[in-house]
Scaffold this active site. Structure first.
Site, PDB file in Angstrom:
ATOM      1  N   ASP A 119       0.852  -1.211   0.107  1.00 24.60           N
ATOM      2  CA  ASP A 119       0.138  -0.112   0.058  1.00 24.60           C
ATOM      3  C   ASP A 119       0.853   1.235   0.140  1.00 24.60           C
ATOM      4  O   ASP A 119       1.969   1.395   0.442  1.00 24.60           O
ATOM      5  CB  ASP A 119      -0.942  -0.035   1.226  1.00 24.60           C
ATOM      6  CG  ASP A 119      -2.047  -0.892   1.081  1.00 24.60           C
ATOM      7  OD1 ASP A 119      -2.582  -1.394   0.026  1.00 24.60           O
ATOM      8  OD2 ASP A 119      -2.482  -1.385   2.029  1.00 24.60           O
ATOM      9  N   ASP A 141      -6.876  -1.664  -4.463  1.00 21.70           N
ATOM     10  CA  ASP A 141      -7.939  -1.129  -3.734  1.00 21.70           C
ATOM     11  C   ASP A 141      -8.892  -0.150  -4.262  1.00 21.70           C
ATOM     12  O   ASP A 141     -10.289  -0.392  -4.080  1.00 21.70           O
ATOM     13  CB  ASP A 141      -7.504  -0.676  -2.258  1.00 21.70           C
ATOM     14  CG  ASP A 141      -6.355  -1.654  -1.633  1.00 21.70           C
ATOM     15  OD1 ASP A 141      -6.657  -2.486  -1.743  1.00 21.70           O
ATOM     16  OD2 ASP A 141      -5.481  -0.989  -0.851  1.00 21.70           O
TER      17      ASP A 141
END
Length: 166
Positions: A119, A141
């Site tokens: 991330d 995401d």
């Protein structure tokens, strides 16, 4: 192959490539791990976060057995979503499912390659001297969220409009 299935598969492949390319570039070219947090705008930073859990970092302390179960669940979900995509009747549903499938595969590749999801995107705002931050996320995401939003829109509004007599 139906045109709708083709559209969904193309979106899944493009999503997967964009997700993996962004992560590889940030890790190996930009070297985000060495640089640490990089301010891009007053409200957006690049920062490396390794997510061993699921959405929003939930279930991070599952251990190896939990990770295996998580991957098995993800694989089953990808298969079921792909079957669903073969049966859709609208381009919006095919694209939404393609976004979800491409994002899910992208994050699964991270788990296999690194043991965690990469991330890197962090949005934040400072209001009255206090900083508010969203969760650190990645393109996969964002694609999953956009895909779910497309399916919700299609389910709630587009389908109703198509069924309304004129």
């Amino acid at each position: 192959m139906s045109p709708l299935l083709r559209s969904g598969l193309i979106v899944a492949i493009v999503t997967l490539i964009a997700d993996q390319a962004s992560k590889l570039w940030l890790l190996h070219v930009f070297d985000i791990g060495r640089r640490g947090m990089v301010r891009v705008t007053p409200f957006f930073d690049l920062v490396l976060a390794w997510n061993t859990g699921i959405s929003y970092g939930w279930l991070q302390d599952m251990g190896a057995t939990g990770q295996t179960l998580l991957m098995a669940g993800k694989a089953l979900a990808i298969v079921l979503l792909t079957v669903w995509m073969t049966r859709v009747r609208t381009r919006l549903a095919a694209i939404g499912l393609g976004l979800i499938i491409g994002g899910a595969i992208g994050n699964a590749i991270d788990r296999i390659a690194y043991g965690a999801v990469v991330d890197f995107a962090l949005f934040h705002a400072e209001i009255a001297g206090k900083t508010y931050s969203w969760y650190v996320f990645n393109l996969a995401d964002a694609a999953i969220v956009a895909g779910v939003a497309a399916l919700l829109y299609e389910s709630l509004f587009a389908s109703a409009a198509a069924k309304t007599p004129r």
